[in-house]
Design a protein around this motif. Structure first.
Motif, PDB file in Angstrom:
ATOM      1  N   HIS A  12      -3.528  -4.394   0.656  1.00 49.44           N
ATOM      2  CA  HIS A  12      -3.587  -3.176  -0.162  1.00 49.44           C
ATOM      3  C   HIS A  12      -3.333  -3.555  -1.617  1.00 49.44           C
ATOM      4  CE1 HIS A  12      -3.371  -0.535   3.428  1.00 49.44           C
ATOM      5  NE2 HIS A  12      -2.655  -1.536   3.915  1.00 49.44           N
ATOM      6  N   TRP A  13      -3.753  -2.700  -2.531  1.00 44.68           N
ATOM      7  CA  TRP A  13      -3.538  -2.971  -3.950  1.00 44.68           C
ATOM      8  C   TRP A  13      -3.166  -1.694  -4.696  1.00 44.68           C
ATOM      9  CZ3 TRP A  13      -6.776  -0.597  -7.584  1.00 44.68           C
ATOM     10  CH2 TRP A  13      -7.933   0.013  -7.048  1.00 44.68           C
TER      11      TRP A  13
ATOM     12  N   GLN B  98      -5.059   2.075  -9.079  1.00 47.51           N
ATOM     13  CA  GLN B  98      -5.261   3.219  -8.187  1.00 47.51           C
ATOM     14  C   GLN B  98      -5.083   4.524  -8.972  1.00 47.51           C
ATOM     15  OE1 GLN B  98      -6.420   3.256  -5.270  1.00 47.51           O
ATOM     16  NE2 GLN B  98      -5.872   1.380  -4.181  1.00 47.51           N
TER      17      GLN B  98
END
Length: 427
Positions: A274-275, A291
């Motif tokens: 995930h980032w 995000q």
């Protein structure tokens, strides 16, 4: 306004840049085109200087903030580069194109390995598309191009090609172009030759290998000119030979996502990556993705990047702000980009060491993507035909001027462009 020529042949010679100009001028076929036409080695590109971004600017006459193609590859975090999809399809360009303007006017069009033309409205189309993962290369091209035409070219000339290896691929593209000129006489032929770009990437920008590629380039251009003579259309044809970007030699490959991983902006959870913030490398430049709504991640990411910028070894020349990106007409989904110093380039992998010394590994490498304002980083343009004023020095131009100039030659309607037609070079 009337047409300047009935036929236009556009050869995008990938990575044909200012440092190749003197060599190109000494080759017989290129020298003739230069002598009989208008030329310059001061073509300024768009940012980042990546092939698919630039080719989208060529055909639309627009900057990336309008045409929507911001990279060769759509954003695909954690997918290895060799497995990533590219902007292969016409639908990715969010603006009208010059080949559609030609089609609308009833002119015949052809595209040979021209970027971002999968499923495009082109009469004779073999788009530049590569199979990834378990896809079938031939089937993918057939589905995305002109089926009968692609099959005919493959049956006639497929044995010349050896996958995407050079110089075989460009030889294949050239024989297909010669055949198409003679049999179909397209009013607009767009073709993309990649031999020089590949050679620079693999072996660096200097050396005997470059001279060999320019010799091959000159031979291919001679074949195209001869094809127009054989077809009886030479006097009515304008040739446009254009380089999309330069390349710079690289010693250090820098993986900024490694720093993000170490600071928790990239993390593993339940067996998946995930980032919160992610650097998408673009060769000599990189995009900062954050995000949506995660301002804390943006703050941390910028702090990491600012800190890295203080250390020479990371090769960060600048962290470009939103205002700077707006002035460069960069796609407006991005608030920040990172520009590399000469000798450095950026990759994506978050598990690599942050800095790799390629020379220590015995590798030569060059790339592009850098700011168009980098020193000695312009590319070349030759426009030659009966209606062009011979011996004209075009001076400084932009890649966004190519589409409007094609439209001017063929008397097409290409509205709302950022670029301009180079009307001053015509009689």
């Amino acid at each position: 306004m009337t047409q300047k020529s009935k036929y236009v042949i556009v050869v995008s010679y990938d990575a044909f840049s200012i440092d190749n100009w003197e060599s190109a001028k000494s080759k017989s076929n290129l020298a003739k085109l230069i002598e009989n036409g208008a030329s310059t080695n001061l073509v300024k590109s768009v940012y980042p200087t990546l092939t698919y971004v630039i080719h989208s600017s060529y055909v639309t006459g627009m900057y990336p903030d309008k045409h929507g193609v911001f990279h060769n590859n759509p954003f695909q975090p954690f997918v290895p580069e060799s497995e990533q999809n590219w902007h292969w399809f016409r639908k990715d360009i969010q603006a009208p194109t010059v080949y559609e303007a030609a089609h609308k006017k009833g002119l015949t069009t052809a595209g040979l390995l021209w970027p971002v033309t999968g499923k495009a409205q082109i009469n004779y189309n073999i788009p530049e598309i590569k199979a990834v993962k378990n896809e079938n290369q031939a089937l993918k091209i057939l589905k995305s191009g002109s089926k009968l035409f692609t099959l005919q070219m493959e049956l006639k000339y497929g044995k010349i090609r050896q996958g995407i290896n050079q110089p075989n691929l460009d030889d294949f593209t050239t024989v297909c172009a010669v055949d198409t000129i003679k049999k179909k006489k397209p009013n607009l032929l767009l073709m993309h030759l990649i031999d020089l770009d590949d050679s620079k990437h693999l072996h660096g920008t200097q050396g005997a290998h470059i001279e060999q590629v320019i010799d091959r380039m000159d031979r291919r251009i001679g074949d195209l000119v001869q094809a127009t003579k054989d077809a009886g259309i030479y006097d009515e044809t304008t040739f446009i030979i254009v380089g999309d970007h330069s390349q710079l030699d690289v010693q250090y490959k820098v993986y900024l996502n490694r720093l993000f991983y170490e600071e928790g902006l990239i993390y593993e959870q339940h067996g998946a990556w995930h980032w919160r913030a992610y650097v998408q490398g673009a060769g000599g430049a990189a995009y900062l993705h954050v995000q949506p709504g995660d301002s804390d991640a943006e703050r941390i990411a910028l702090s990491i990047l600012q800190d890295a910028k203080q250390h020479e070894s990371y090769g960060i020349e600048a962290i470009l702000s939103t205002q700077e990106l707006n002035e460069l007409h960069v796609n407006n989904q991005f608030r920040f980009m990172i520009e590399a110093k000469e000798g450095y380039s950026f990759g994506d992998d978050h598990l690599q060491e942050a800095i790799i010394d390629l020379h220590a590994q015995g590798k030569k490498y060059a790339t592009h993507g850098y700011l168009p304002s980098k020193a000695n980083y312009t590319s070349n343009l030759i426009i030659s035909g009966n209606q062009v004023i011979a011996g004209t020095d075009i001076g400084e131009v932009s890649v966004v001027d190519i589409g409007p100039t094609i439209a001017h030659i063929l008397n097409l309607d290409l509205p709302n462009t950022d670029g301009r037609a180079l009307t001053e070079i015509f009689k």
